[in-house]
Design a protein around this motif. Structure first.
Motif, PDB file in Angstrom:
ATOM      1  N   HIS A  19       0.833  -1.208   0.000  1.00  0.00           N
ATOM      2  CA  HIS A  19       0.000   0.000   0.000  1.00  0.00           C
ATOM      3  C   HIS A  19       0.867   1.256   0.000  1.00  0.00           C
ATOM      4  CE1 HIS A  19      -4.089  -1.546   0.267  1.00  0.00           C
ATOM      5  NE2 HIS A  19      -3.617  -2.530   1.005  1.00  0.00           N
ATOM      6  N   ALA A  20       2.009   1.200   0.690  1.00  0.00           N
ATOM      7  CA  ALA A  20       2.926   2.344   0.651  1.00  0.00           C
ATOM      8  C   ALA A  20       3.441   2.549  -0.771  1.00  0.00           C
ATOM      9  CB  ALA A  20       4.082   2.129   1.615  1.00  0.00           C
ATOM     10  N   ARG A  21       3.763   1.459  -1.455  1.00  0.00           N
ATOM     11  CA  ARG A  21       4.247   1.571  -2.835  1.00  0.00           C
ATOM     12  C   ARG A  21       3.196   2.196  -3.734  1.00  0.00           C
ATOM     13  NH1 ARG A  21       5.495  -3.850  -5.968  1.00  0.00           N
ATOM     14  NH2 ARG A  21       3.228  -3.740  -6.221  1.00  0.00           N
ATOM     15  N   HIS A  22       1.929   1.798  -3.552  1.00  0.00           N
ATOM     16  CA  HIS A  22       0.842   2.383  -4.349  1.00  0.00           C
ATOM     17  C   HIS A  22       0.730   3.883  -4.085  1.00  0.00           C
ATOM     18  CE1 HIS A  22      -1.150  -1.848  -4.545  1.00  0.00           C
ATOM     19  NE2 HIS A  22      -0.233  -1.681  -5.471  1.00  0.00           N
ATOM     20  N   LEU A  23       0.910   4.269  -2.815  1.00  0.00           N
ATOM     21  CA  LEU A  23       0.877   5.697  -2.487  1.00  0.00           C
ATOM     22  C   LEU A  23       2.036   6.434  -3.159  1.00  0.00           C
ATOM     23  CD1 LEU A  23      -0.093   5.924   1.294  1.00  0.00           C
ATOM     24  CD2 LEU A  23      -1.371   6.801  -0.647  1.00  0.00           C
ATOM     25  N   PHE A  24       3.208   5.829  -3.132  1.00  0.00           N
ATOM     26  CA  PHE A  24       4.361   6.452  -3.802  1.00  0.00           C
ATOM     27  C   PHE A  24       4.069   6.665  -5.279  1.00  0.00           C
ATOM     28  CE2 PHE A  24       7.287   4.156  -0.572  1.00  0.00           C
ATOM     29  CZ  PHE A  24       7.108   5.167   0.344  1.00  0.00           C
ATOM     30  N   GLU A  25       3.449   5.662  -5.909  1.00  0.00           N
ATOM     31  CA  GLU A  25       3.147   5.768  -7.335  1.00  0.00           C
ATOM     32  C   GLU A  25       2.125   6.872  -7.594  1.00  0.00           C
ATOM     33  OE1 GLU A  25       1.907   1.807  -8.172  1.00  0.00           O
ATOM     34  OE2 GLU A  25       3.957   1.018  -8.366  1.00  0.00           O
ATOM     35  N   ARG A  27       1.554   9.474  -5.797  1.00  0.00           N
ATOM     36  CA  ARG A  27       2.139  10.783  -5.498  1.00  0.00           C
ATOM     37  C   ARG A  27       3.367  11.070  -6.363  1.00  0.00           C
ATOM     38  NH1 ARG A  27       1.897  10.006   1.109  1.00  0.00           N
ATOM     39  NH2 ARG A  27      -0.392  10.009   1.297  1.00  0.00           N
ATOM     40  N   GLN A  28       3.628  10.152  -7.319  1.00  0.00           N
ATOM     41  CA  GLN A  28       4.767  10.282  -8.230  1.00  0.00           C
ATOM     42  C   GLN A  28       6.084  10.327  -7.458  1.00  0.00           C
ATOM     43  OE1 GLN A  28       3.699  13.729 -10.669  1.00  0.00           O
ATOM     44  NE2 GLN A  28       2.708  12.383 -12.149  1.00  0.00           N
ATOM     45  N   LEU A  29       6.143   9.488  -6.403  1.00  0.00           N
ATOM     46  CA  LEU A  29       7.360   9.374  -5.599  1.00  0.00           C
ATOM     47  C   LEU A  29       8.069   8.041  -5.844  1.00  0.00           C
ATOM     48  CD1 LEU A  29       6.065  10.773  -2.189  1.00  0.00           C
ATOM     49  CD2 LEU A  29       7.619  11.910  -3.791  1.00  0.00           C
ATOM     50  N   ASP A  30       7.569   7.252  -6.803  1.00  0.00           N
ATOM     51  CA  ASP A  30       8.166   5.952  -7.050  1.00  0.00           C
ATOM     52  C   ASP A  30       9.585   6.066  -7.604  1.00  0.00           C
ATOM     53  OD1 ASP A  30       6.427   7.008  -9.060  1.00  0.00           O
ATOM     54  OD2 ASP A  30       6.815   5.248 -10.286  1.00  0.00           O
ATOM     55  N   SER A  31       9.944   7.241  -8.108  1.00  0.00           N
ATOM     56  CA  SER A  31      11.322   7.438  -8.547  1.00  0.00           C
ATOM     57  C   SER A  31      12.230   7.776  -7.365  1.00  0.00           C
ATOM     58  CB  SER A  31      11.399   8.564  -9.584  1.00  0.00           C
ATOM     59  OG  SER A  31      10.959   9.796  -9.028  1.00  0.00           O
ATOM     60  N   THR A  32      11.623   8.078  -6.206  1.00  0.00           N
ATOM     61  CA  THR A  32      12.391   8.398  -4.998  1.00  0.00           C
ATOM     62  C   THR A  32      12.547   7.180  -4.098  1.00  0.00           C
ATOM     63  OG1 THR A  32      11.591  10.680  -5.038  1.00  0.00           O
ATOM     64  CG2 THR A  32      12.475   9.887  -2.950  1.00  0.00           C
ATOM     65  N   TYR A  33      11.495   6.365  -4.030  1.00  0.00           N
ATOM     66  CA  TYR A  33      11.503   5.196  -3.155  1.00  0.00           C
ATOM     67  C   TYR A  33      11.374   3.914  -3.970  1.00  0.00           C
ATOM     68  CZ  TYR A  33      10.459   8.613   0.523  1.00  0.00           C
ATOM     69  OH  TYR A  33      10.498   9.683   1.381  1.00  0.00           O
ATOM     70  N   GLU A  34      12.333   3.028  -3.799  1.00  0.00           N
ATOM     71  CA  GLU A  34      12.229   1.674  -4.341  1.00  0.00           C
ATOM     72  C   GLU A  34      11.828   0.764  -3.192  1.00  0.00           C
ATOM     73  OE1 GLU A  34      15.512  -1.452  -5.826  1.00  0.00           O
ATOM     74  OE2 GLU A  34      15.258   0.265  -7.188  1.00  0.00           O
ATOM     75  N   THR A  35      11.037  -0.275  -3.466  1.00  0.00           N
ATOM     76  CA  THR A  35      10.622  -1.181  -2.405  1.00  0.00           C
ATOM     77  C   THR A  35      11.153  -2.581  -2.688  1.00  0.00           C
ATOM     78  OG1 THR A  35       8.509  -1.840  -3.410  1.00  0.00           O
ATOM     79  CG2 THR A  35       8.518   0.168  -2.075  1.00  0.00           C
ATOM     80  N   ALA A  36      11.397  -3.321  -1.618  1.00  0.00           N
ATOM     81  CA  ALA A  36      11.932  -4.675  -1.768  1.00  0.00           C
ATOM     82  C   ALA A  36      11.626  -5.497  -0.535  1.00  0.00           C
ATOM     83  CB  ALA A  36      13.446  -4.629  -1.990  1.00  0.00           C
ATOM     84  N   GLU A  37      11.619  -6.815  -0.700  1.00  0.00           N
ATOM     85  CA  GLU A  37      11.675  -7.748   0.408  1.00  0.00           C
ATOM     86  C   GLU A  37      12.533  -8.923  -0.028  1.00  0.00           C
ATOM     87  OE1 GLU A  37       7.970 -10.086   1.350  1.00  0.00           O
ATOM     88  OE2 GLU A  37       7.040  -8.418   0.281  1.00  0.00           O
ATOM     89  N   LEU A  38      12.732  -9.897   0.836  1.00  0.00           N
ATOM     90  CA  LEU A  38      13.714 -10.931   0.547  1.00  0.00           C
ATOM     91  C   LEU A  38      13.498 -11.608  -0.799  1.00  0.00           C
ATOM     92  CD1 LEU A  38      14.215 -12.678   4.022  1.00  0.00           C
ATOM     93  CD2 LEU A  38      15.660 -10.977   2.927  1.00  0.00           C
ATOM     94  N   VAL A 188       3.208   3.958   7.043  1.00  0.00           N
ATOM     95  CA  VAL A 188       4.574   3.599   6.665  1.00  0.00           C
ATOM     96  C   VAL A 188       5.135   4.610   5.671  1.00  0.00           C
ATOM     97  CG1 VAL A 188       5.954   1.902   5.388  1.00  0.00           C
ATOM     98  CG2 VAL A 188       4.407   1.149   7.208  1.00  0.00           C
ATOM     99  N   ALA A 189       4.315   5.023   4.709  1.00  0.00           N
ATOM    100  CA  ALA A 189       4.765   6.028   3.738  1.00  0.00           C
ATOM    101  C   ALA A 189       5.108   7.334   4.441  1.00  0.00           C
ATOM    102  CB  ALA A 189       3.693   6.251   2.677  1.00  0.00           C
ATOM    103  N   ASP A 190       4.290   7.722   5.421  1.00  0.00           N
ATOM    104  CA  ASP A 190       4.570   8.960   6.163  1.00  0.00           C
ATOM    105  C   ASP A 190       5.835   8.812   6.996  1.00  0.00           C
ATOM    106  OD1 ASP A 190       3.717  11.661   7.178  1.00  0.00           O
ATOM    107  OD2 ASP A 190       3.698  10.553   9.076  1.00  0.00           O
ATOM    108  N   TRP A 191       6.038   7.613   7.587  1.00  0.00           N
ATOM    109  CA  TRP A 191       7.275   7.376   8.339  1.00  0.00           C
ATOM    110  C   TRP A 191       8.489   7.499   7.425  1.00  0.00           C
ATOM    111  CZ3 TRP A 191      10.360   2.946   7.364  1.00  0.00           C
ATOM    112  CH2 TRP A 191      11.520   2.892   8.139  1.00  0.00           C
ATOM    113  N   CYS A 192       8.413   6.985   6.216  1.00  0.00           N
ATOM    114  CA  CYS A 192       9.521   7.126   5.263  1.00  0.00           C
ATOM    115  C   CYS A 192       9.862   8.599   5.056  1.00  0.00           C
ATOM    116  CB  CYS A 192       9.158   6.486   3.922  1.00  0.00           C
ATOM    117  SG  CYS A 192       9.079   4.687   3.922  1.00  0.00           S
TER     118      CYS A 192
END
Length: 209
Positions: A19-25, A27-38, A188-192
């Motif tokens: 959901h944080a990734r969707h918010l980044f997208e 808000r056009q912040l997906d170029s600022t934040y990359e997301t990952a897990e194992l 989580v997005a706001d914490w970032c």
């Protein structure tokens, strides 16, 4: 910056990351934040070990370092990776690390584990790890063997093992018990944003010296 979202199984790490990734997208912040897990960092072995997990954490740290050179950040969430593992990764002294622990009350946690059809015999392990993470968030001296036993030989545990609680050991704790998945993702997005802005606790590169 490496933005680590930690927490026991069932507290909502993967859901919050998505959901944080969707918010980044949006808000056009997906170029600022990359997301990952194992699982996005490489194949998961048939029998994952603590040492393998710690090697993957080092992969995440190195990815964060590469992104930082581009003015970007890595949100690493979805797996039960304690902040102590991230801080002890060999390359972690080269990057700022912020950590957010997702937590939930016992009733909510048990209900979520039940919805996931977790085997009954594993429930006490999940609850015990949740309790350990809660203590680890404020006290680096609380049973460090939980992560140092059978660990990858390259880990730099001396950075924090043996320390006592103090202002240099700080992370954000977010209770997801009453949050919807969308609200958890927004939190989580706001914490970032706050961590990058210096408005939330951050372990600065070389903090342990």
């Amino acid at each position: 910056m490496l933005l680590l979202v930690s927490g026991a199984s069932g507290v909502g790490k993967t859901t919050a990351r998505l959901h944080a990734r969707h918010l980044f997208e949006r808000r056009q912040l997906d170029s600022t934040y990359e997301t990952a897990e194992l699982f996005t960092l490489g194949p998961i072995p048939a029998v994952p070990t603590i040492a393998w997990r710690q090697q993957q954490v080092e992969t995440a740290v190195r990815r964060a370092i590469a992104l930082e050179a581009e003015g970007r950040h890595l949100l690493f969430a979805g797996d039960p990776v304690p902040v102590g593992e991230a801080l002890a990764a060999p390359s972690a002294d080269r990057i700022d690390i912020a950590a957010c622990l997702l937590d939930a009350d016992e009733e909510t946690h048990l209900a979520r584990l039940a919805r996931r059809a977790e085997p009954e015999e594993l429930i006490p392990l999940h609850r015990g790890f949740a309790a350990w993470l809660r203590a680890h968030a404020t006290d680096p001296g609380h049973v460090p063997e939980a992560v140092t036993t059978d660990s990858w030989e390259e880990m730099r545990w001396e950075r924090w093992v043996g320390r006592t609680p103090g202002p240099e050991w700080a992370m954000t704790v977010l209770d997801t018990s009453r949050l919807t998945p969308e609200q958890a993702g927004a939190a989580v997005a706001d914490w970032c944003r706050r961590a990058v802005a210096g408005e939330a606790p951050v372990f600065r590169a070389g903090w342990f010296k």
